[in-house]
Design a protein around this motif. Structure first.
Motif, PDB file in Angstrom:
ATOM      1  N   TRP A  77       0.858  -1.184   0.000  1.00 27.70           N
ATOM      2  CA  TRP A  77       0.000   0.000   0.000  1.00 27.70           C
ATOM      3  C   TRP A  77       0.891   1.230   0.000  1.00 27.70           C
ATOM      4  O   TRP A  77       2.094   1.143   0.281  1.00 27.70           O
ATOM      5  CB  TRP A  77      -0.940  -0.019   1.216  1.00 27.70           C
ATOM      6  CG  TRP A  77      -1.903   1.134   1.266  1.00 27.70           C
ATOM      7  CD1 TRP A  77      -1.989   2.063   2.256  1.00 27.70           C
ATOM      8  CD2 TRP A  77      -2.899   1.489   0.307  1.00 27.70           C
ATOM      9  NE1 TRP A  77      -2.968   2.982   1.975  1.00 27.70           N
ATOM     10  CE2 TRP A  77      -3.556   2.661   0.772  1.00 27.70           C
ATOM     11  CE3 TRP A  77      -3.295   0.943  -0.926  1.00 27.70           C
ATOM     12  CZ2 TRP A  77      -4.574   3.281   0.072  1.00 27.70           C
ATOM     13  CZ3 TRP A  77      -4.318   1.573  -1.619  1.00 27.70           C
ATOM     14  CH2 TRP A  77      -4.949   2.724  -1.125  1.00 27.70           C
ATOM     15  N   ASN A  94       1.417   3.665   1.913  1.00 30.64           N
ATOM     16  CA  ASN A  94       2.145   4.124   3.096  1.00 30.64           C
ATOM     17  C   ASN A  94       3.606   3.680   3.035  1.00 30.64           C
ATOM     18  O   ASN A  94       4.463   4.214   3.732  1.00 30.64           O
ATOM     19  CB  ASN A  94       1.482   3.614   4.386  1.00 30.64           C
ATOM     20  CG  ASN A  94       1.494   2.099   4.472  1.00 30.64           C
ATOM     21  OD1 ASN A  94       1.366   1.411   3.459  1.00 30.64           O
ATOM     22  ND2 ASN A  94       1.632   1.582   5.671  1.00 30.64           N
ATOM     23  N   GLN A 143       4.349   6.925   6.566  1.00 31.07           N
ATOM     24  CA  GLN A 143       3.178   7.702   6.965  1.00 31.07           C
ATOM     25  C   GLN A 143       1.897   6.936   6.657  1.00 31.07           C
ATOM     26  O   GLN A 143       1.825   6.197   5.675  1.00 31.07           O
ATOM     27  CB  GLN A 143       3.148   9.041   6.227  1.00 31.07           C
ATOM     28  CG  GLN A 143       4.368   9.910   6.442  1.00 31.07           C
ATOM     29  CD  GLN A 143       4.327  11.135   5.553  1.00 31.07           C
ATOM     30  OE1 GLN A 143       3.569  12.063   5.789  1.00 31.07           O
ATOM     31  NE2 GLN A 143       5.148  11.146   4.516  1.00 31.07           N
ATOM     32  N   GLN A 144       0.907   7.146   7.486  1.00 31.30           N
ATOM     33  CA  GLN A 144      -0.395   6.525   7.264  1.00 31.30           C
ATOM     34  C   GLN A 144      -1.075   7.179   6.065  1.00 31.30           C
ATOM     35  O   GLN A 144      -1.070   8.403   5.928  1.00 31.30           O
ATOM     36  CB  GLN A 144      -1.260   6.676   8.515  1.00 31.30           C
ATOM     37  CG  GLN A 144      -2.613   5.994   8.428  1.00 31.30           C
ATOM     38  CD  GLN A 144      -2.507   4.479   8.299  1.00 31.30           C
ATOM     39  OE1 GLN A 144      -1.567   3.880   8.843  1.00 31.30           O
ATOM     40  NE2 GLN A 144      -3.429   3.874   7.569  1.00 31.30           N
ATOM     41  N   LEU A 145      -1.660   6.378   5.203  1.00 29.43           N
ATOM     42  CA  LEU A 145      -2.391   6.896   4.040  1.00 29.43           C
ATOM     43  C   LEU A 145      -3.735   6.187   3.959  1.00 29.43           C
ATOM     44  O   LEU A 145      -3.805   4.986   3.689  1.00 29.43           O
ATOM     45  CB  LEU A 145      -1.599   6.668   2.751  1.00 29.43           C
ATOM     46  CG  LEU A 145      -2.257   7.187   1.467  1.00 29.43           C
ATOM     47  CD1 LEU A 145      -2.329   8.709   1.498  1.00 29.43           C
ATOM     48  CD2 LEU A 145      -1.509   6.719   0.227  1.00 29.43           C
ATOM     49  N   ASP A 146      -4.798   6.922   4.219  1.00 36.62           N
ATOM     50  CA  ASP A 146      -6.134   6.333   4.213  1.00 36.62           C
ATOM     51  C   ASP A 146      -6.800   6.399   2.849  1.00 36.62           C
ATOM     52  O   ASP A 146      -7.671   5.583   2.539  1.00 36.62           O
ATOM     53  CB  ASP A 146      -7.023   7.050   5.245  1.00 36.62           C
ATOM     54  CG  ASP A 146      -6.496   6.875   6.663  1.00 36.62           C
ATOM     55  OD1 ASP A 146      -6.009   5.770   6.965  1.00 36.62           O
ATOM     56  OD2 ASP A 146      -6.554   7.838   7.447  1.00 36.62           O
ATOM     57  N   ASN A 147      -6.403   7.379   2.033  1.00 33.57           N
ATOM     58  CA  ASN A 147      -7.033   7.562   0.734  1.00 33.57           C
ATOM     59  C   ASN A 147      -5.959   7.808  -0.312  1.00 33.57           C
ATOM     60  O   ASN A 147      -5.110   8.686  -0.144  1.00 33.57           O
ATOM     61  CB  ASN A 147      -8.016   8.752   0.777  1.00 33.57           C
ATOM     62  CG  ASN A 147      -8.907   8.806  -0.457  1.00 33.57           C
ATOM     63  OD1 ASN A 147      -8.458   8.624  -1.580  1.00 33.57           O
ATOM     64  ND2 ASN A 147     -10.197   9.070  -0.242  1.00 33.57           N
ATOM     65  N   SER A 201      -4.637  11.198  -1.659  1.00 31.80           N
ATOM     66  CA  SER A 201      -3.691  12.031  -0.910  1.00 31.80           C
ATOM     67  C   SER A 201      -2.253  11.541  -1.037  1.00 31.80           C
ATOM     68  O   SER A 201      -1.373  12.025  -0.323  1.00 31.80           O
ATOM     69  CB  SER A 201      -4.095  12.063   0.574  1.00 31.80           C
ATOM     70  OG  SER A 201      -5.407  12.552   0.736  1.00 31.80           O
TER      71      SER A 201
END
Length: 377
Positions: A49, A51, A103-107, A110
């Motif tokens: 993913w 992140n 880093q966290q990436l939810d979408n 972004s």
């Protein structure tokens, strides 16, 4: 892996002129090597993913620098590494805008926000530290297993660390990854001499109790007055001390108190290395150490450990004696950074000094940097 348009927009880095400079030739090699490395890191093995999107970029940069080192043996690659990666990583990591490499990436919309100095510049610094922490041979073996295990599939950073950890369990790579990759910021490192010992301490500016495992050099400088044919002369001797910083504190026997303690002497360490004394510090003859000293001095200035006038006067005096174009350009940048923070009267005086140096400079790139700096101050 990369946008076709980017190749067209930067065609001047591939199709060079009839008489390319050595820097242009090296830039082309590094660009080609970077994109070729993506065949393995990003294509053959793809992050699960976004992140972990940084993993393909860190390996591309890391391997490109290794390839360039083989093809351009006469270049000071350690100096280039400091200039290209370390200084740029510090420029973000020292600020309130610092963030973890991972880093966290939810979408996915972004994903573009993830890119910046931390991904592109700090991550190669971290990777060099990781290789150093476990040893180059075992690091290479671990990467080979990683590529073979996850070929034509997806993998996470943690899965890579799990493999590397089996090759060097004593390196504590999961703890290494937690501080260097999953948390923001960098250590503050202090040194002092006390009762026959050099005491080196690191602290976490965000008070999380993190420890950044790394190695670096400390130079202990001694200045002695000696007589030679009735004339007094100054003799400078330097003792270089390797430091393997695996915990919060390190104590090293050092019988005599140095006149100057220079932490991170060759720039191989990462963080804020606090100096006790900069006044009239001897300028190293080694290029890498001169660049590292200027870099560390500037970081101390930004941390309010040295005032703007002292930094400006030092960078100016060092610039007068500097023959290396890369170092000289960096000195101008640090000089300008301090000048821009001065009151009007002091700034105007420094700008006059800059203009004079511009008129006297014999290195074309330094003249260009000076005039640009004058426009910006």
């Amino acid at each position: 892996m990369e946008h076709p348009g980017a190749i067209q927009f930067t065609d001047h880095e591939i199709f060079l002129g009839e008489h390319p400079t050595p820097e242009e030739l090296q830039t082309r090699v590094e660009l080609i090597a970077h994109e070729t490395a993506h065949c393995w890191f990003g294509d053959d093995v793809t992050m699960r993913w976004f992140n972990d999107v940084w993993t393909k970029e860190v390996f591309a940069n890391f391997l490109a620098s290794k390839i360039a080192k083989q093809l351009f043996p006469d270049v000071n690659h350690d100096l280039n590494f400091l200039r290209m990666y370390q200084t740029r990583a510090l420029s973000t990591d020292r600020t309130q805008g610092t963030h973890p490499i991972q880093q966290q990436l939810d979408n996915l919309n972004s994903a573009g926000l993830l890119y910046g100095n931390i991904i592109y510049q700090k991550s190669p610094v971290m990777m060099r530290k990781l290789e150093e922490q476990m040893g180059a041979s075992r690091f290479r073996q671990g990467l080979q297993e990683y590529l073979n295990t996850y070929s034509y599939s997806n993998a996470t950073w943690d899965e890579l660390i799990n493999i590397l950890d089996r090759y060097a369990p004593e390196a504590h790579l999961k703890e290494f990854s937690e501080a260097w990759v999953k948390q923001k910021g960098m250590p503050t490192v202090t040194t002092q001499w006390n009762d026959g010992k050099l005491i080196i301490t690191q602290s976490d500016p965000f008070k999380r109790g993190l420890t950044w495992q790394q190695s670096f050099l400390v130079d202990a400088i001694y200045i002695n007055k000696v007589e030679n044919d009735g004339a007094e002369q100054t003799r400078i001797t330097t003792t270089t001390i390797p430091v393997d910083m695996q915990g919060v504190k390190k104590e090293i026997a050092l019988a005599k108190r140095p006149d100057y303690i220079v932490p991170n002497a060759d720039g191989s360490g990462y963080g804020l290395f606090v100096f006790d004394n900069f006044d009239n510090i001897p300028l190293p003859t080694d290029d890498l150490r001169r660049f590292a000293l200027a870099m560390n001095m500037y970081e101390n200035y930004l941390a309010h450990g040295i005032d703007a006038k002292s930094l400006s006067d030092t960078m100016h005096s060092w610039l007068k004696a500097e023959n290396n174009a890369l170092i000289a350009s960096q000195l101008v940048s640090y000089w300008g950074g301090a000048v821009s923070a001065m009151p009007d009267t002091d700034r105007h005086f420094q700008e006059q000094q800059m203009w004079q140096e511009y008129r006297n400079a014999t290195i074309a790139s330094v003249k260009q940097r000076l005039i640009r700096q004058l426009y910006n101050t």
